[in-house]
Design a protein around this motif. Sequence first.
Motif, short mmCIF file in Angstrom:
data_model
loop_
_atom_site.label_atom_id
_atom_site.label_comp_id
_atom_site.label_asym_id
_atom_site.label_seq_id
_atom_site.Cartn_x
_atom_site.Cartn_y
_atom_site.Cartn_z
N ALA A 144 0.85 -1.20 0.00
CA ALA A 144 0.00 0.00 0.00
C ALA A 144 0.88 1.25 0.00
N VAL A 145 0.44 2.26 -0.71
CA VAL A 145 1.19 3.52 -0.75
C VAL A 145 1.13 4.16 0.63
N PRO A 146 2.27 4.47 1.23
CA PRO A 146 2.26 5.04 2.58
C PRO A 146 1.68 6.45 2.58
N PRO A 147 1.09 6.87 3.70
CA PRO A 147 0.48 8.21 3.79
C PRO A 147 1.43 9.34 3.45
N VAL A 148 2.73 9.14 3.68
CA VAL A 148 3.69 10.21 3.43
C VAL A 148 3.70 10.63 1.96
N TYR A 149 3.31 9.71 1.05
CA TYR A 149 3.28 10.06 -0.37
C TYR A 149 2.30 11.20 -0.64
N ALA A 150 1.22 11.26 0.17
CA ALA A 150 0.20 12.30 -0.01
C ALA A 150 0.72 13.69 0.34
N GLU A 154 1.13 18.20 -6.20
CA GLU A 154 0.84 17.59 -7.50
C GLU A 154 2.04 17.69 -8.43
N ARG A 155 2.73 18.83 -8.37
CA ARG A 155 3.91 19.00 -9.23
C ARG A 155 5.00 18.01 -8.82
N GLU A 156 5.18 17.82 -7.51
CA GLU A 156 6.19 16.88 -7.04
C GLU A 156 5.84 15.44 -7.43
N LYS A 157 4.55 15.13 -7.45
CA LYS A 157 4.15 13.78 -7.88
C LYS A 157 4.46 13.58 -9.36
N GLU A 158 4.29 14.63 -10.16
CA GLU A 158 4.62 14.54 -11.58
C GLU A 158 6.11 14.30 -11.77
N ILE A 159 6.94 15.05 -11.02
CA ILE A 159 8.39 14.90 -11.09
C ILE A 159 8.80 13.52 -10.58
N PHE A 160 8.16 13.09 -9.49
CA PHE A 160 8.41 11.76 -8.93
C PHE A 160 8.19 10.68 -9.98
N ALA A 161 7.08 10.76 -10.71
CA ALA A 161 6.74 9.75 -11.71
C ALA A 161 7.79 9.69 -12.82
N LEU A 162 8.27 10.85 -13.23
CA LEU A 162 9.29 10.89 -14.29
C LEU A 162 10.62 10.32 -13.78
N ALA A 163 10.99 10.69 -12.55
CA ALA A 163 12.23 10.17 -11.96
C ALA A 163 12.14 8.66 -11.76
N ALA A 164 10.95 8.18 -11.39
CA ALA A 164 10.75 6.74 -11.17
C ALA A 164 10.89 5.95 -12.46
N ARG A 165 10.65 6.61 -13.59
CA ARG A 165 10.84 5.96 -14.89
C ARG A 165 12.30 5.95 -15.31
N SER A 179 14.00 24.45 -15.60
CA SER A 179 15.46 24.46 -15.54
C SER A 179 15.91 23.23 -14.76
N GLU A 180 17.14 22.81 -15.00
CA GLU A 180 17.67 21.66 -14.26
C GLU A 180 17.75 21.97 -12.77
N ALA A 181 18.04 23.22 -12.43
CA ALA A 181 18.13 23.61 -11.02
C ALA A 181 16.78 23.44 -10.33
N THR A 182 15.71 23.79 -11.05
CA THR A 182 14.36 23.63 -10.49
C THR A 182 14.04 22.16 -10.28
N VAL A 183 14.39 21.33 -11.25
CA VAL A 183 14.15 19.89 -11.12
C VAL A 183 14.93 19.34 -9.94
N LYS A 184 16.17 19.76 -9.81
CA LYS A 184 17.02 19.30 -8.70
C LYS A 184 16.39 19.64 -7.36
N THR A 185 15.82 20.85 -7.28
CA THR A 185 15.15 21.28 -6.04
C THR A 185 13.94 20.41 -5.76
N HIS A 186 13.15 20.14 -6.79
CA HIS A 186 11.97 19.26 -6.62
C HIS A 186 12.39 17.87 -6.13
N ILE A 187 13.42 17.30 -6.77
CA ILE A 187 13.89 15.96 -6.40
C ILE A 187 14.36 15.95 -4.95
#
Length: 212
Positions: A144-150, A154-165, A179-187
């Motif tokens: 089960a997906v842990p509560p912390v994922y919530a 929404e933007r972080e979930k989109e970035i998460f999905a791309l990184a997971a791929r 920008s790559e800097a923005t992505v790095k911050t999100h990650i």
Amino acid sequence: MIRVALVDDQALFRAGIRMLVDSQPDLEVVAEAGDGSEALAVIPAAGADVVLMDIRMPVMDGLAATEQLLRMPDPPRVVMLTTFDLDEAAARAIRQGASGFLLKDADPEFLLAAIRTVHAGSAVIAASATRDLFAHVGGTAVRAVPPVYATLTEREKEIFALAARGLSNAEIAASEYLSEATVKTHISRILTKLGLRDRVQLVVFAFDHGLV
């Protein structure tokens, strides 16, 4: 000085790796062991920073030894050594917290670079390679997906999905017009929120919880 421990049941293989590692001004072999049980006895006292751990050994294999090592206070970074590129045992070790795996016939320069990379806090294998590994060997039952994922936006979930791929920061930046800097911050924020060490662990999290 980066302190390295070698764990492998083949003395000749250890001797070759020791010679290679000790030839570097910033690396030093501080411990050797021929099986996992011996490793648990000598590595903590030696204060190793990075452990090169064979997966298949007598007495105690590398998986069992790694699991116990990583439970210790201030554990070393562990890199699994394997003869198989897409190895189910390597996948299990990464789930346990190993920092990746190396093929035993890896180029010497790649092995040395891997030791330094792991010591600096990164994983040996790229997230894309992790994804391929887990897709090939399959995973355990989806949890089960842990509560912390919530807590991710929404933007972080989109970035998460791309990184997971397995996409790199540059690839995510290009696809999302960021920008790559923005992505790095999100990650960085995603890893902090989920309590994950690096992008490899992000891929493991995604596979284990059916998010990829």
